[in-house]
Design an enzyme around this catalytic site. Sequence first.
Site, mmCIF file in Angstrom:
data_model
loop_
_atom_site.group_PDB
_atom_site.id
_atom_site.type_symbol
_atom_site.label_atom_id
_atom_site.label_comp_id
_atom_site.label_asym_id
_atom_site.label_seq_id
_atom_site.Cartn_x
_atom_site.Cartn_y
_atom_site.Cartn_z
ATOM 1 N N ASP A 32 0.829 -1.217 0.000
ATOM 2 C CA ASP A 32 0.000 0.000 0.000
ATOM 3 C C ASP A 32 0.858 1.260 0.000
ATOM 4 O O ASP A 32 1.969 1.270 0.540
ATOM 5 C CB ASP A 32 -0.925 -0.035 1.236
ATOM 6 C CG ASP A 32 -2.091 0.933 1.094
ATOM 7 O OD1 ASP A 32 -2.365 1.407 -0.030
ATOM 8 O OD2 ASP A 32 -2.737 1.211 2.117
ATOM 9 N N ASN A 80 -11.277 -2.042 -5.200
ATOM 10 C CA ASN A 80 -10.480 -1.115 -6.018
ATOM 11 C C ASN A 80 -11.164 -0.727 -7.339
ATOM 12 O O ASN A 80 -10.755 0.227 -7.996
ATOM 13 C CB ASN A 80 -9.080 -1.684 -6.305
ATOM 14 C CG ASN A 80 -8.160 -1.662 -5.100
ATOM 15 O OD1 ASN A 80 -7.331 -2.534 -4.925
ATOM 16 N ND2 ASN A 80 -8.304 -0.649 -4.243
HETATM 17 C C1 IPE Z 1 -5.644 -2.570 -0.198
HETATM 18 O O1 IPE Z 1 -5.232 -1.256 -0.336
HETATM 19 C C2 IPE Z 1 -5.694 -3.232 -1.556
HETATM 20 C C3 IPE Z 1 -4.407 -3.427 -2.208
HETATM 21 C C4 IPE Z 1 -3.234 -3.148 -1.721
HETATM 22 C C5 IPE Z 1 -4.492 -4.021 -3.522
HETATM 23 P P1 IPE Z 1 -6.287 -0.072 -0.500
HETATM 24 O O2 IPE Z 1 -5.497 1.180 -0.588
HETATM 25 O O3 IPE Z 1 -7.235 -0.341 -1.597
HETATM 26 O O4 IPE Z 1 -7.080 -0.155 0.877
HETATM 27 P P2 IPE Z 1 -7.807 0.970 1.731
HETATM 28 O O5 IPE Z 1 -8.723 1.711 0.791
HETATM 29 O O6 IPE Z 1 -6.732 1.857 2.270
HETATM 30 O O7 IPE Z 1 -8.508 0.219 2.799
HETATM 31 C C1 IPE Z 2 -1.674 0.183 -3.393
HETATM 32 O O1 IPE Z 2 -1.395 1.541 -3.397
HETATM 33 C C2 IPE Z 2 -1.916 -0.369 -4.775
HETATM 34 C C3 IPE Z 2 -3.319 -0.716 -5.048
HETATM 35 C C4 IPE Z 2 -4.309 -0.649 -4.199
HETATM 36 C C5 IPE Z 2 -3.605 -1.184 -6.395
HETATM 37 P P1 IPE Z 2 -2.565 2.594 -3.446
HETATM 38 O O2 IPE Z 2 -2.919 2.856 -4.866
HETATM 39 O O3 IPE Z 2 -3.684 2.205 -2.563
HETATM 40 O O4 IPE Z 2 -1.853 3.874 -2.854
HETATM 41 P P2 IPE Z 2 -2.442 4.899 -1.790
HETATM 42 O O5 IPE Z 2 -2.874 4.094 -0.618
HETATM 43 O O6 IPE Z 2 -3.585 5.594 -2.457
HETATM 44 O O7 IPE Z 2 -1.309 5.806 -1.476
HETATM 45 MG MG MG Z 3 -4.055 2.452 -0.594
#
Ligand code: IPE
Ligand code: IPE
Ligand code: MG
Length: 267
Positions: A32, A80
Amino acid sequence: MRLGKLIDDKINDLLIKIDMQKVPNHVAIIMDGNGRWATGKGLPRSFGHKQGVIVLKEILKAAKNLGCKIITVYAFSTENWTRPTKEVEFLINLFSEVLKNEIKEIHEESTKIKFIGDLTPFPKNLKEIISSSESLTKNNNKFLFNVCVNYGGRQEIVKVAKQLALKSSSGEIKPNEIDEKLFDSELLTGGIKDPELLIRTSGEKRISNFLLWQLAYSEIYISDVLWPDFNEYEFLKAIIDYQSRNRRFGGIESLPNESLKDSQCSS
Ligand code: IPE
Ligand code: IPE
Ligand code: MG
């Protein structure tokens, strides 16, 4: 060159602290912070996702070198899809590109790759490359790399419940035969041993619908580092922290060499 040596020294300092007998067999990772990393640099979020792939390769290598047997990463959650279409499309393209570029090396290293999640909504070309990658590597047994895409822990549990209900109503099983073992074997992770360690980067302290069943007794390590800045050094820190935990499983003392006992890369 000097910087490289400094980094190697820092990594070696951590490596000597690691008990090789207690390396986790299975590590799950919520990668993340890609978006925040890019935004913080004044870049589009897609740059964070691209950098995230480079980091993933480094972590897979580090995990293998250490003796881990399974890495399960969260690459795209069922939630997502709520992101802007452009970002979702970018990610889907990125999965295809990366898989196309990396599958040869993955196979040469005798790694088995498995995609976990509902693949139905993905475009045909991604489904094809996933299917050919899985069949190419299906007999590899050095290392298992699970990639969770369009994955949700609740959806997975509901799916198992439905399957077991169907089997029960068709007479294939009796309701009282349903136990944890049977339930576990129907999960998308297909009966592989649960992760001993869950790492989440970017400082977020939640599971976000990841492996809800499988993480029941995993140790949780939260790193404040954003995924695109995560590296072997940070991974080793997580392992050392894991090794300092007292895993009691509801009892009163740790089980010795718990991870060794369960060492495997597939079911
Ligand atoms: C969890 O991260 C999903 C992945 C890393 C693929 P998100 O960024 O989507 O989760 P939330 O929204 O912070 O819970
Ligand atoms: C994790 O990074 C990757 C996916 C969820 C695909 P994020 O895209 O959630 O990055 P932040 O949390 O918005 O910084
Ligand atoms: Mg994220």
